[in-house]
Design an enzyme around this catalytic site. Sequence first.
Site, PDB file in Angstrom:
ATOM      1  N   ASP A   1       0.824  -1.209   0.000  1.00  0.00           N
ATOM      2  CA  ASP A   1       0.000   0.000   0.000  1.00  0.00           C
ATOM      3  C   ASP A   1       0.861   1.263   0.000  1.00  0.00           C
ATOM      4  O   ASP A   1       1.974   1.253   0.525  1.00  0.00           O
ATOM      5  CB  ASP A   1      -0.902  -0.032   1.245  1.00  0.00           C
ATOM      6  CG  ASP A   1      -2.074   0.930   1.123  1.00  0.00           C
ATOM      7  OD1 ASP A   1      -2.292   1.483   0.030  1.00  0.00           O
ATOM      8  OD2 ASP A   1      -2.776   1.129   2.134  1.00  0.00           O
TER       9      ASP A   1
ATOM     10  N   ASN B   1     -10.774  -2.831  -6.007  1.00  0.00           N
ATOM     11  CA  ASN B   1      -9.990  -1.826  -6.738  1.00  0.00           C
ATOM     12  C   ASN B   1     -10.628  -1.380  -8.063  1.00  0.00           C
ATOM     13  O   ASN B   1     -10.226  -0.378  -8.645  1.00  0.00           O
ATOM     14  CB  ASN B   1      -8.551  -2.309  -6.994  1.00  0.00           C
ATOM     15  CG  ASN B   1      -7.676  -2.273  -5.760  1.00  0.00           C
ATOM     16  OD1 ASN B   1      -6.703  -3.031  -5.644  1.00  0.00           O
ATOM     17  ND2 ASN B   1      -7.987  -1.391  -4.808  1.00  0.00           N
TER      18      ASN B   1
HETATM   19  C1  FPP Z   1      -1.865   0.189  -3.290  1.00  0.00           C
HETATM   20  O1  FPP Z   1      -1.418   1.513  -3.250  1.00  0.00           O
HETATM   21  C2  FPP Z   1      -1.365  -0.475  -4.448  1.00  0.00           C
HETATM   22  C3  FPP Z   1      -2.108  -1.082  -5.425  1.00  0.00           C
HETATM   23  C4  FPP Z   1      -3.573  -1.151  -5.429  1.00  0.00           C
HETATM   24  C5  FPP Z   1      -1.469  -1.691  -6.563  1.00  0.00           C
HETATM   25  C6  FPP Z   1      -0.317  -2.595  -6.259  1.00  0.00           C
HETATM   26  C7  FPP Z   1       0.418  -2.737  -7.468  1.00  0.00           C
HETATM   27  C8  FPP Z   1       1.747  -2.690  -7.570  1.00  0.00           C
HETATM   28  C9  FPP Z   1       2.719  -2.581  -6.452  1.00  0.00           C
HETATM   29  C10 FPP Z   1       2.256  -2.737  -8.926  1.00  0.00           C
HETATM   30  C11 FPP Z   1       3.035  -3.869  -9.311  1.00  0.00           C
HETATM   31  C12 FPP Z   1       2.620  -5.205  -8.949  1.00  0.00           C
HETATM   32  C13 FPP Z   1       2.953  -6.242  -9.737  1.00  0.00           C
HETATM   33  C14 FPP Z   1       2.664  -7.625  -9.327  1.00  0.00           C
HETATM   34  C15 FPP Z   1       3.599  -6.026 -11.016  1.00  0.00           C
HETATM   35  P1  FPP Z   1      -2.517   2.669  -3.353  1.00  0.00           P
HETATM   36  O2  FPP Z   1      -2.714   2.985  -4.793  1.00  0.00           O
HETATM   37  O3  FPP Z   1      -3.727   2.251  -2.621  1.00  0.00           O
HETATM   38  O4  FPP Z   1      -1.794   3.836  -2.625  1.00  0.00           O
HETATM   39  P2  FPP Z   1      -2.483   4.973  -1.734  1.00  0.00           P
HETATM   40  O5  FPP Z   1      -3.124   4.262  -0.572  1.00  0.00           O
HETATM   41  O6  FPP Z   1      -1.324   5.814  -1.324  1.00  0.00           O
HETATM   42  O7  FPP Z   1      -3.455   5.679  -2.611  1.00  0.00           O
END
Ligand code: FPP
Length: 239
Positions: free
Chosen positions: A17, A65
């Site tokens: 996250d 998501n």
């Molecule tokens: C959460 O951060 C992250 C995600 C929903 C996406 C996770 C994806 C990756 C790390 C990309 C790569 C993964 C692979 C397997 C290639 P957020 O967007 O919720 O962050 P925030 O809480 O700060 O908004």
Amino acid sequence: MDSAAPKGPGHVAVIMDGNGRWAQKRGRPRLFGHQAGARRVREIVAACPDLGVKYLTIFAFSTENWKRTQAEVSGLMSLFRRYIEREARTLFERGVRVRFIGDRMKLDEKLVRLMDELELLTADNDLIHLTVALNYGGRDEVARATKRLAREVAAGRIDPEDVDAETLARFLDTYVLPDPDLVIRTSGEARISNFLLWQSAYSEYEFIETLWPDFTAAEFAKLVAAFQQRERRFGAVVS
Ligand code: FPP
């Protein structure tokens, strides 16, 4: 094995996250944060063998998501496609066995094909087992498992009287994986957001402040070492 040797977390699960906030802090679009997050995945996978972590499960995209903007969702989907295309060979050569969990029905055909191919390519690897949760939700997984189990009962192949927790676990996406020993969530949020609900019943948790794109192999190693100091009782009393 030396019984005095510290018992490591053989299976670590990670809620990655904080990508969006990491990007916002730099005045960049959220996708920039996801790209940086993807580079971290590579580093953390590479660190696993030395840390004794044989199973690593990462939460890449949840069933919730889809509620993000269409631009972010399609950006993430193309990031996953590119990541698989670019990393497949390296993962294979490094002995990583890749699996995907979650509902594939809603994912686009090309992505599903790449996922299938990567699972097949790495099927004989055994050094590290990397499981990527994509369109995954714990409740959704239990519901899908229950549906499959109900079909077996309806067909007369399973007696309802024989159904116990182990029976249901055999129908989960994770049926071949051990339960996670340690679940890490980055970015300061202390919740599990529908991740491995069934499997993490006895997991240890680490909620850390670091945003996922800043999470290093060194910090990962510290959390693994801290786990080794914990006493796990699994509901029992230890004298
Ligand atoms: C959460 O951060 C992250 C995600 C929903 C996406 C996770 C994806 C990756 C790390 C990309 C790569 C993964 C692979 C397997 C290639 P957020 O967007 O919720 O962050 P925030 O809480 O700060 O908004």
